[in-house]
Design an enzyme around this catalytic site. Structure first.
Site, PDB file in Angstrom:
ATOM      1  N   PRO A   1       0.790  -1.233   0.000  1.00  0.00           N
ATOM      2  CA  PRO A   1       0.000   0.000   0.000  1.00  0.00           C
ATOM      3  C   PRO A   1       0.827   1.290   0.000  1.00  0.00           C
ATOM      4  CG  PRO A   1      -0.134  -1.138   2.121  1.00  0.00           C
ATOM      5  CD  PRO A   1       0.517  -2.079   1.156  1.00  0.00           C
ATOM      6  N   ASN A   2       0.328   2.233  -0.782  1.00  0.00           N
ATOM      7  CA  ASN A   2       0.861   3.607  -0.897  1.00  0.00           C
ATOM      8  C   ASN A   2       2.172   3.707  -1.666  1.00  0.00           C
ATOM      9  OD1 ASN A   2      -1.266   4.923   0.550  1.00  0.00           O
ATOM     10  ND2 ASN A   2      -0.437   4.038   2.421  1.00  0.00           N
TER      11      ASN A   2
ATOM     12  N   TYR B   1      11.867   8.233   1.233  1.00  0.00           N
ATOM     13  CA  TYR B   1      11.791   7.190   0.204  1.00  0.00           C
ATOM     14  C   TYR B   1      12.453   7.563  -1.113  1.00  0.00           C
ATOM     15  CZ  TYR B   1       8.428   5.388   3.532  1.00  0.00           C
ATOM     16  OH  TYR B   1       7.833   4.925   4.681  1.00  0.00           O
TER      17      TYR B   1
ATOM     18  N   GLU C   1      11.719 -10.383   1.030  1.00  0.00           N
ATOM     19  CA  GLU C   1      11.100  -9.143   1.515  1.00  0.00           C
ATOM     20  C   GLU C   1      12.065  -7.997   1.294  1.00  0.00           C
ATOM     21  OE1 GLU C   1      10.019  -9.323   5.663  1.00  0.00           O
ATOM     22  OE2 GLU C   1       9.890  -7.149   5.808  1.00  0.00           O
TER      23      GLU C   1
ATOM     24  N   ARG D   1       5.640  12.250  -2.716  1.00  0.00           N
ATOM     25  CA  ARG D   1       5.658  12.755  -1.328  1.00  0.00           C
ATOM     26  C   ARG D   1       6.681  11.983  -0.519  1.00  0.00           C
ATOM     27  NH1 ARG D   1      -0.462  11.769  -0.531  1.00  0.00           N
ATOM     28  NH2 ARG D   1      -0.936  12.254  -2.682  1.00  0.00           N
TER      29      ARG D   1
ATOM     30  N   ALA E   1       3.309  -0.961   4.705  1.00  0.00           N
ATOM     31  CA  ALA E   1       2.808  -0.927   6.094  1.00  0.00           C
ATOM     32  C   ALA E   1       2.299  -2.287   6.567  1.00  0.00           C
ATOM     33  CB  ALA E   1       1.707   0.119   6.213  1.00  0.00           C
TER      34      ALA E   1
ATOM     35  N   ASN F   1       7.543  -5.952  -1.371  1.00  0.00           N
ATOM     36  CA  ASN F   1       7.631  -4.885  -0.380  1.00  0.00           C
ATOM     37  C   ASN F   1       6.226  -4.760   0.202  1.00  0.00           C
ATOM     38  OD1 ASN F   1       7.794  -2.635   1.200  1.00  0.00           O
ATOM     39  ND2 ASN F   1       8.881  -1.376  -0.308  1.00  0.00           N
TER      40      ASN F   1
ATOM     41  N   HIS G   1      12.679  -3.545   1.528  1.00  0.00           N
ATOM     42  CA  HIS G   1      12.232  -2.228   1.984  1.00  0.00           C
ATOM     43  C   HIS G   1      13.194  -1.171   1.481  1.00  0.00           C
ATOM     44  CE1 HIS G   1       9.203  -3.849   4.605  1.00  0.00           C
ATOM     45  NE2 HIS G   1      10.073  -4.765   4.987  1.00  0.00           N
TER      46      HIS G   1
ATOM     47  N   ARG H   1      14.073   3.295  12.163  1.00  0.00           N
ATOM     48  CA  ARG H   1      12.934   4.217  12.166  1.00  0.00           C
ATOM     49  C   ARG H   1      12.097   4.023  13.447  1.00  0.00           C
ATOM     50  NH1 ARG H   1       9.937   4.198   6.607  1.00  0.00           N
ATOM     51  NH2 ARG H   1       9.051   6.045   7.599  1.00  0.00           N
TER      52      ARG H   1
HETATM   53  O1  CA2 Z   1      10.812   1.318   3.486  1.00  0.00           O
HETATM   54  C1  CA2 Z   1       9.913   0.698   2.921  1.00  0.00           C
HETATM   55  O2  CA2 Z   1      10.004   0.235   1.782  1.00  0.00           O
HETATM   56  C2  CA2 Z   1       8.567   0.541   3.645  1.00  0.00           C
HETATM   57  O3  CA2 Z   1       8.049  -0.741   3.310  1.00  0.00           O
HETATM   58  C3  CA2 Z   1       7.661   1.639   3.109  1.00  0.00           C
HETATM   59  C4  CA2 Z   1       6.303   1.686   3.811  1.00  0.00           C
HETATM   60  C5  CA2 Z   1       6.465   1.702   5.320  1.00  0.00           C
HETATM   61  O4  CA2 Z   1       5.187   1.615   5.935  1.00  0.00           O
HETATM   62  C6  CA2 Z   1       7.342   0.564   5.822  1.00  0.00           C
HETATM   63  O5  CA2 Z   1       7.492   0.693   7.223  1.00  0.00           O
HETATM   64  C7  CA2 Z   1       8.707   0.608   5.166  1.00  0.00           C
HETATM   65  C8  CA2 Z   1       5.513   2.904   3.350  1.00  0.00           C
HETATM   66  C9  CA2 Z   1       5.206   2.911   1.874  1.00  0.00           C
HETATM   67  C10 CA2 Z   1       4.456   4.157   1.537  1.00  0.00           C
HETATM   68  O6  CA2 Z   1       5.292   4.973   0.723  1.00  0.00           O
HETATM   69  C11 CA2 Z   1       4.961   6.269   0.543  1.00  0.00           C
HETATM   70  C12 CA2 Z   1       5.642   6.934  -0.457  1.00  0.00           C
HETATM   71  C13 CA2 Z   1       5.374   8.246  -0.689  1.00  0.00           C
HETATM   72  C14 CA2 Z   1       4.435   8.912   0.065  1.00  0.00           C
HETATM   73  C15 CA2 Z   1       3.748   8.262   1.054  1.00  0.00           C
HETATM   74  C16 CA2 Z   1       4.011   6.917   1.299  1.00  0.00           C
END
Ligand code: CA2
Length: 167
Positions: free
Chosen positions: A29-30, A42, A118, A37, A97, A94, A120, A127
């Site tokens: 997700p996301n 990221y 997996e 953003r 969340a 990946n 990330h 974090r």
């Molecule tokens: O570091 C990673 O790849 C994560 O899987 C990214 C997730 C986070 O919840 C994990 O803890 C670590 C979040 C992905 C959402 O990415 C966004 C990118 C741009 C704007 C908002 C969210």
């Protein structure tokens, strides 16, 4: 739900039927928001750019990718559950969340009998504390965390190495 296949390949990694081996890439997700953003965490690379890089790497490695992004836990569970019958040799995921919350995705990976990696972008251990626990990692072949876009490339390389091993 987005599904994409990569056509570029050579014949290095074939299954018993002589078909080029397939890897399923799942973005949770996301991740569709990447590059728009939270660039400080990221990076500025978009999901389309990551997918293009993965397809290029897959082509060089002689494997084919199917790439899937979903914001819905059940869709991800379904994609994992079908991976064996759809003849995927490995899964690169990946879980975003859902890494920290999803017993359903963990159970799907544990049940499917397809080696799963997996990945990330960020170092989840550097974090917030709630990100330090992955429910997914114990049922995966391994986890790569904290190398940005390169986490995906390293994960794909690891998946190819697993596929290469004679079964
Ligand atoms: O570091 C990673 O790849 C994560 O899987 C990214 C997730 C986070 O919840 C994990 O803890 C670590 C979040 C992905 C959402 O990415 C966004 C990118 C741009 C704007 C908002 C969210």
């Amino acid at each position: 739900m987005r599904l994409r296949g990569s056509l570029a390949h050579d014949s290095k990694h074939e299954n018993k039927a002589g078909k080029v081996k397939k890897i399923l890439v799942i973005h949770g997700p996301n991740l569709n928001l990447l590059g728009q953003r939270e660039a400080d965490i990221y990076g500025r690379t978009t999901l389309d750019e990551i997918n293009a890089l993965l397809k290029k790497t897959a082509g060089e490695q002689g494997v084919v990718l199917t790439i899937f992004q979903s914001n819905h836990e059940g869709e991800i569970v379904d994609a994992i559950g079908k991976a064996k019958e759809e003849k995927f040799s490995a899964i690169l995921i990946n879980p975003a969340a859902y890494t920290h919350t999803s017993v359903a995705i963990r159970d799907a990976i544990a049940a499917v009998d397809v080696p799963t990696l997996e990945v990330h972008l960020s170092n989840i251990y550097a974090r917030e504390e709630f990100r330090h626990t992955s429910l997914i990692a114990p049922v995966c072949h391994g986890q790569i965390s904290g190398f940005g876009v390169n986490s995906y490339v390293l994960g794909l390389q690891a998946a190819v190495n697993i596929i290469k091993k004679p079964s």
